[in-house]
Write a protein that holds these residues in place. Sequence first.
Motif, PDB file in Angstrom:
ATOM      1  N   UNK A 144      29.667  39.677  31.256  1.00 10.33           N
ATOM      2  CA  UNK A 144      30.192  38.394  31.711  1.00 10.33           C
ATOM      3  C   UNK A 144      29.760  37.291  30.751  1.00 10.33           C
ATOM      4  N   UNK A 145      30.574  36.256  30.607  1.00  8.85           N
ATOM      5  CA  UNK A 145      30.162  35.131  29.756  1.00  8.85           C
ATOM      6  C   UNK A 145      28.902  34.473  30.310  1.00  8.85           C
ATOM      7  N   UNK A 146      28.136  33.889  29.405  1.00  6.84           N
ATOM      8  CA  UNK A 146      26.916  33.186  29.819  1.00  6.84           C
ATOM      9  C   UNK A 146      27.276  31.953  30.635  1.00  6.84           C
ATOM     10  N   UNK A 147      26.364  31.553  31.497  1.00  8.99           N
ATOM     11  CA  UNK A 147      26.558  30.369  32.341  1.00  8.99           C
ATOM     12  C   UNK A 147      25.426  29.388  32.063  1.00  8.99           C
ATOM     13  N   UNK A 174      40.385  36.667  46.538  1.00 12.88           N
ATOM     14  CA  UNK A 174      40.258  37.274  45.217  1.00 12.88           C
ATOM     15  C   UNK A 174      38.900  37.021  44.580  1.00 12.88           C
ATOM     16  N   UNK A 175      38.133  36.068  45.135  1.00 17.33           N
ATOM     17  CA  UNK A 175      36.827  35.717  44.579  1.00 17.33           C
ATOM     18  C   UNK A 175      35.702  36.474  45.274  1.00 17.33           C
ATOM     19  N   UNK A 176      36.000  37.674  45.757  1.00 15.12           N
ATOM     20  CA  UNK A 176      34.962  38.532  46.327  1.00 15.12           C
ATOM     21  C   UNK A 176      34.159  39.128  45.183  1.00 15.12           C
ATOM     22  N   UNK A 177      32.882  38.815  45.106  1.00 18.56           N
ATOM     23  CA  UNK A 177      32.028  39.176  43.970  1.00 18.56           C
ATOM     24  C   UNK A 177      30.980  40.191  44.389  1.00 18.56           C
ATOM     25  N   UNK A 212      48.058  32.180  39.861  1.00 16.41           N
ATOM     26  CA  UNK A 212      48.722  32.811  41.007  1.00 16.41           C
ATOM     27  C   UNK A 212      48.728  34.326  40.898  1.00 16.41           C
ATOM     28  N   UNK A 213      48.642  34.876  39.668  1.00 14.39           N
ATOM     29  CA  UNK A 213      48.662  36.325  39.515  1.00 14.39           C
ATOM     30  C   UNK A 213      47.303  36.917  39.892  1.00 14.39           C
ATOM     31  N   UNK A 214      47.226  38.242  40.081  1.00 12.38           N
ATOM     32  CA  UNK A 214      45.943  38.869  40.428  1.00 12.38           C
ATOM     33  C   UNK A 214      44.884  38.579  39.368  1.00 12.38           C
ATOM     34  N   UNK A 215      43.646  38.403  39.820  1.00 14.06           N
ATOM     35  CA  UNK A 215      42.529  38.110  38.925  1.00 14.06           C
ATOM     36  C   UNK A 215      41.843  39.419  38.563  1.00 14.06           C
ATOM     37  N   UNK A 216      41.921  39.787  37.286  1.00 14.33           N
ATOM     38  CA  UNK A 216      41.299  41.033  36.849  1.00 14.33           C
ATOM     39  C   UNK A 216      39.776  40.916  36.802  1.00 14.33           C
ATOM     40  N   UNK A 217      39.269  39.771  36.349  1.00 11.13           N
ATOM     41  CA  UNK A 217      37.822  39.572  36.248  1.00 11.13           C
ATOM     42  C   UNK A 217      37.487  38.191  36.823  1.00 11.13           C
TER      43      UNK A 217
END
Length: 280
Positions: A144-147, A174-177, A212-217
């Motif tokens: 994952x990119x750095x934060x 979609x933001x289930x992590x 609006x499209x599915x979020x892959x990551x």
Amino acid sequence: MDTENPSAPPRAQSRPAGKNHPREGGLRHDNARHTERFTVIGNHLAQHAELSLTARGLALYLQSLPVGAPVDIKTLAGRFPEGRTRIAAALRELETHGYLRRTRERIPGGRVVTRTVSCNRPGHRDHAPAPPKKPRHPPRKRLLPAVPQPGCPAPELLRIATEVVTTLRRHDPRLLLSATETEHLAPGVAAWLEREATPSAVLHALTTHLPTEPLNRPAALLAHRLTTHLPPLPPYRPPSPPPEVRHRPQTCDTCDRVFRAPGPGLCRDCRHDAAGVPST
């Protein structure tokens, strides 16, 4: 006219029962084992039902040649008496039945040449077993990119930031992590809170205007937003002076003078006199 031709051979007699000997006039072989300079040809070519004898003989000749030998029509016509027309027709027969492949290719320098491939068994590439596949290693997981990181990662600040991250899925399923992704993103949210952004402001920045499209990551998208939309540091505010403490009035034990102090005792002048310090 109906007399029998005396020169004609007599009609073949049926084989006596129980006899396995060959016919008198059938083909016999006198073979010797080849140990050098020989070519193996399959019966599918030698006994082909549709190829002419010229085509079969030409296929045999092509199979016997070394790699790189010239096999153009002019060269073959100079080698055999059949002539260019019959040789060209025989080559087309072999192409039709898969015993020959001819392609034209451009080589370095711009010249065009004809590549000729002689096949000793047409179709063997289609039926040959596929080579064993190399074991595929599982794809390497992209990091994952750095934060952003908070200047002071206090436990309470990280706790609130973690709650903000886990709340994202309520705004968009979609933001289930995962737990790992939440742990990675929480310091970035803490950096926002440290810059005086409220939890609701962080939620708004991370959940509005999503694709609006599915979020892959989804975690990578959130890490990108936490970095690119990081609010600026708040302006510097010097610490305010502590408020002046107002003590209760006290009466001096020596001169009965009223003064303010945390508790009973001597006023300032009496303290000086007692210490031998002249009053100002």
